[in-house]
Structures are given as C-alpha cells and as structure tokens.
Design a protein around this motif. Structure first.
Motif, PDB file in Angstrom:
ATOM      1  N   ASP A  36       0.832  -1.209   0.000  1.00  0.00           N
ATOM      2  CA  ASP A  36       0.000   0.000   0.000  1.00  0.00           C
ATOM      3  C   ASP A  36       0.865   1.258   0.000  1.00  0.00           C
ATOM      4  O   ASP A  36       0.575   2.225  -0.712  1.00  0.00           O
ATOM      5  CB  ASP A  36      -0.936   0.011   1.209  1.00  0.00           C
ATOM      6  CG  ASP A  36      -1.976  -1.097   1.153  1.00  0.00           C
ATOM      7  OD1 ASP A  36      -2.208  -1.681   0.067  1.00  0.00           O
ATOM      8  OD2 ASP A  36      -2.560  -1.393   2.223  1.00  0.00           O
ATOM      9  N   LEU A  37       1.947   1.236   0.771  1.00  0.00           N
ATOM     10  CA  LEU A  37       2.838   2.397   0.819  1.00  0.00           C
ATOM     11  C   LEU A  37       3.619   2.569  -0.481  1.00  0.00           C
ATOM     12  O   LEU A  37       3.836   3.697  -0.933  1.00  0.00           O
ATOM     13  CB  LEU A  37       3.788   2.281   2.014  1.00  0.00           C
ATOM     14  CG  LEU A  37       3.132   2.441   3.380  1.00  0.00           C
ATOM     15  CD1 LEU A  37       4.138   2.141   4.491  1.00  0.00           C
ATOM     16  CD2 LEU A  37       2.529   3.824   3.545  1.00  0.00           C
ATOM     17  N   PHE A  38       4.034   1.471  -1.103  1.00  0.00           N
ATOM     18  CA  PHE A  38       4.725   1.578  -2.396  1.00  0.00           C
ATOM     19  C   PHE A  38       3.779   2.127  -3.459  1.00  0.00           C
ATOM     20  O   PHE A  38       4.188   2.922  -4.311  1.00  0.00           O
ATOM     21  CB  PHE A  38       5.314   0.232  -2.826  1.00  0.00           C
ATOM     22  CG  PHE A  38       6.480  -0.217  -1.989  1.00  0.00           C
ATOM     23  CD1 PHE A  38       7.557   0.624  -1.739  1.00  0.00           C
ATOM     24  CD2 PHE A  38       6.503  -1.481  -1.438  1.00  0.00           C
ATOM     25  CE1 PHE A  38       8.623   0.219  -0.961  1.00  0.00           C
ATOM     26  CE2 PHE A  38       7.573  -1.904  -0.661  1.00  0.00           C
ATOM     27  CZ  PHE A  38       8.636  -1.050  -0.418  1.00  0.00           C
ATOM     28  N   ASN A  39       2.507   1.723  -3.411  1.00  0.00           N
ATOM     29  CA  ASN A  39       1.509   2.285  -4.333  1.00  0.00           C
ATOM     30  C   ASN A  39       1.360   3.780  -4.101  1.00  0.00           C
ATOM     31  O   ASN A  39       1.271   4.562  -5.052  1.00  0.00           O
ATOM     32  CB  ASN A  39       0.149   1.592  -4.162  1.00  0.00           C
ATOM     33  CG  ASN A  39      -0.020   0.444  -5.106  1.00  0.00           C
ATOM     34  OD1 ASN A  39       0.319   0.532  -6.273  1.00  0.00           O
ATOM     35  ND2 ASN A  39      -0.565  -0.642  -4.614  1.00  0.00           N
ATOM     36  N   LEU A  40       1.328   4.184  -2.852  1.00  0.00           N
ATOM     37  CA  LEU A  40       1.230   5.599  -2.526  1.00  0.00           C
ATOM     38  C   LEU A  40       2.453   6.354  -3.042  1.00  0.00           C
ATOM     39  O   LEU A  40       2.338   7.471  -3.557  1.00  0.00           O
ATOM     40  CB  LEU A  40       1.087   5.780  -1.010  1.00  0.00           C
ATOM     41  CG  LEU A  40       1.007   7.211  -0.492  1.00  0.00           C
ATOM     42  CD1 LEU A  40      -0.208   7.932  -1.072  1.00  0.00           C
ATOM     43  CD2 LEU A  40       0.955   7.223   1.018  1.00  0.00           C
ATOM     44  N   ALA A  41       3.617   5.743  -2.915  1.00  0.00           N
ATOM     45  CA  ALA A  41       4.851   6.382  -3.385  1.00  0.00           C
ATOM     46  C   ALA A  41       4.798   6.674  -4.881  1.00  0.00           C
ATOM     47  O   ALA A  41       5.362   7.665  -5.350  1.00  0.00           O
ATOM     48  CB  ALA A  41       6.058   5.502  -3.062  1.00  0.00           C
ATOM     49  N   CYS A  65       6.667  14.110 -10.989  1.00  0.00           N
ATOM     50  CA  CYS A  65       6.200  12.725 -10.918  1.00  0.00           C
ATOM     51  C   CYS A  65       7.406  11.852 -10.557  1.00  0.00           C
ATOM     52  O   CYS A  65       8.533  12.313 -10.610  1.00  0.00           O
ATOM     53  CB  CYS A  65       5.583  12.286 -12.248  1.00  0.00           C
ATOM     54  SG  CYS A  65       6.757  12.235 -13.607  1.00  0.00           S
ATOM     55  N   PRO A  66       7.163  10.596 -10.202  1.00  0.00           N
ATOM     56  CA  PRO A  66       8.310   9.723  -9.922  1.00  0.00           C
ATOM     57  C   PRO A  66       9.184   9.560 -11.174  1.00  0.00           C
ATOM     58  O   PRO A  66       8.671   9.464 -12.287  1.00  0.00           O
ATOM     59  CB  PRO A  66       7.673   8.393  -9.535  1.00  0.00           C
ATOM     60  CG  PRO A  66       6.273   8.710  -9.159  1.00  0.00           C
ATOM     61  CD  PRO A  66       5.896   9.906  -9.976  1.00  0.00           C
ATOM     62  N   SER A  67      10.479   9.547 -10.980  1.00  0.00           N
ATOM     63  CA  SER A  67      11.383   9.256 -12.090  1.00  0.00           C
ATOM     64  C   SER A  67      11.245   7.777 -12.447  1.00  0.00           C
ATOM     65  O   SER A  67      10.652   7.000 -11.693  1.00  0.00           O
ATOM     66  CB  SER A  67      12.830   9.572 -11.693  1.00  0.00           C
ATOM     67  OG  SER A  67      13.268   8.657 -10.700  1.00  0.00           O
ATOM     68  N   GLU A  88      10.087   4.815  -9.890  1.00  0.00           N
ATOM     69  CA  GLU A  88       8.962   3.939 -10.220  1.00  0.00           C
ATOM     70  C   GLU A  88       9.403   2.482 -10.250  1.00  0.00           C
ATOM     71  O   GLU A  88       8.726   1.607  -9.699  1.00  0.00           O
ATOM     72  CB  GLU A  88       8.369   4.342 -11.568  1.00  0.00           C
ATOM     73  CG  GLU A  88       7.147   3.540 -11.948  1.00  0.00           C
ATOM     74  CD  GLU A  88       6.513   4.024 -13.239  1.00  0.00           C
ATOM     75  OE1 GLU A  88       6.053   3.167 -14.008  1.00  0.00           O
ATOM     76  OE2 GLU A  88       6.490   5.232 -13.476  1.00  0.00           O
ATOM     77  N   HIS A  89      10.549   2.213 -10.860  1.00  0.00           N
ATOM     78  CA  HIS A  89      11.056   0.845 -10.943  1.00  0.00           C
ATOM     79  C   HIS A  89      11.343   0.286  -9.556  1.00  0.00           C
ATOM     80  O   HIS A  89      11.049  -0.881  -9.280  1.00  0.00           O
ATOM     81  CB  HIS A  89      12.311   0.788 -11.808  1.00  0.00           C
ATOM     82  CG  HIS A  89      12.052   1.064 -13.250  1.00  0.00           C
ATOM     83  ND1 HIS A  89      13.061   1.207 -14.158  1.00  0.00           N
ATOM     84  CD2 HIS A  89      10.905   1.239 -13.941  1.00  0.00           C
ATOM     85  CE1 HIS A  89      12.551   1.451 -15.357  1.00  0.00           C
ATOM     86  NE2 HIS A  89      11.243   1.476 -15.233  1.00  0.00           N
ATOM     87  N   ALA A  90      11.914   1.108  -8.675  1.00  0.00           N
ATOM     88  CA  ALA A  90      12.231   0.650  -7.320  1.00  0.00           C
ATOM     89  C   ALA A  90      10.952   0.279  -6.566  1.00  0.00           C
ATOM     90  O   ALA A  90      10.898  -0.770  -5.903  1.00  0.00           O
ATOM     91  CB  ALA A  90      12.998   1.727  -6.563  1.00  0.00           C
ATOM     92  N   ASN A 149      10.031  -3.520  -5.374  1.00  0.00           N
ATOM     93  CA  ASN A 149       9.757  -3.814  -3.964  1.00  0.00           C
ATOM     94  C   ASN A 149       8.370  -4.416  -3.793  1.00  0.00           C
ATOM     95  O   ASN A 149       8.174  -5.328  -2.975  1.00  0.00           O
ATOM     96  CB  ASN A 149       9.924  -2.559  -3.114  1.00  0.00           C
ATOM     97  CG  ASN A 149      11.380  -2.165  -2.967  1.00  0.00           C
ATOM     98  OD1 ASN A 149      12.257  -3.019  -2.931  1.00  0.00           O
ATOM     99  ND2 ASN A 149      11.645  -0.877  -2.903  1.00  0.00           N
ATOM    100  N   MET A 150       7.401  -3.939  -4.570  1.00  0.00           N
ATOM    101  CA  MET A 150       6.061  -4.531  -4.531  1.00  0.00           C
ATOM    102  C   MET A 150       6.115  -5.981  -4.999  1.00  0.00           C
ATOM    103  O   MET A 150       5.480  -6.856  -4.409  1.00  0.00           O
ATOM    104  CB  MET A 150       5.102  -3.725  -5.414  1.00  0.00           C
ATOM    105  CG  MET A 150       4.740  -2.377  -4.832  1.00  0.00           C
ATOM    106  SD  MET A 150       3.858  -1.308  -5.984  1.00  0.00           S
ATOM    107  CE  MET A 150       2.393  -2.273  -6.298  1.00  0.00           C
ATOM    108  N   ALA A 151       6.882  -6.246  -6.056  1.00  0.00           N
ATOM    109  CA  ALA A 151       7.019  -7.611  -6.561  1.00  0.00           C
ATOM    110  C   ALA A 151       7.598  -8.523  -5.486  1.00  0.00           C
ATOM    111  O   ALA A 151       7.144  -9.657  -5.308  1.00  0.00           O
ATOM    112  CB  ALA A 151       7.898  -7.628  -7.815  1.00  0.00           C
TER     113      ALA A 151
END
Length: 75
Positions: free
Chosen positions: A13-18, A38-40, A44-46, A50-52
């Motif tokens: 949930d926090l990575f989605n928010l990021a 926006c995220p670079s 975005e890849h990081a 991490n979500m994966a």
C-alpha cells in the motif's frame, strides 16, 4: 518461509502511494507549458520491484510477475 501478509500488504500500500507522490521526474500535459513532478523511472522501478518482492513473499506469483513486467515494459 513466508512472512505474515499483513505487514507486507501494508508495505505494498505504501509503495503504491509512493507512485503517486511527486518525485524527481517531470511530465507536461499536452498543450500546457507547465511541468508537473512525478516519480522518475528509477523511483517507479524501485517501488514496483519492492512490490514484486512483497507479493512473492506472500505467495502471489501472478501479482509479482505483473509488477516485474511493468518494469520491463517501461524500459
């Protein structure tokens, strides 16, 4: 050994928010002179990586692979 899903789901949930937070990247809407933060790509890849990892620890292989595929598709 799998970790309890609750803390991992919280991390996801926090990575989605990021991914929604302003980052070091920039984009411009068509016809607009203004740039928006926006995220670079790296940020975005990081987050997706991490979500994966979280999904994999939870045994959700399809979701983990979807995150990794998103990274590969974006270059």
């Amino acid at each position: 050994p799998r970790v309890s899903p609750s803390p991992l789901q919280g991390a996801i949930d926090l990575f989605n928010l990021a991914l929604e937070l302003p980052g070091n990247g920039a984009y411009r809407l068509s016809g607009s002179p203004r740039e928006y933060a926006c995220p670079s790509d790296a940020e975005e890849h990081a987050a997706l990586y991490n979500m994966a990892c979280c999904y994999a620890q939870m045994g959700q292989k399809a979701a983990a692979l979807t995150c990794l595929e998103s990274i590969l598709e974006s270059g």
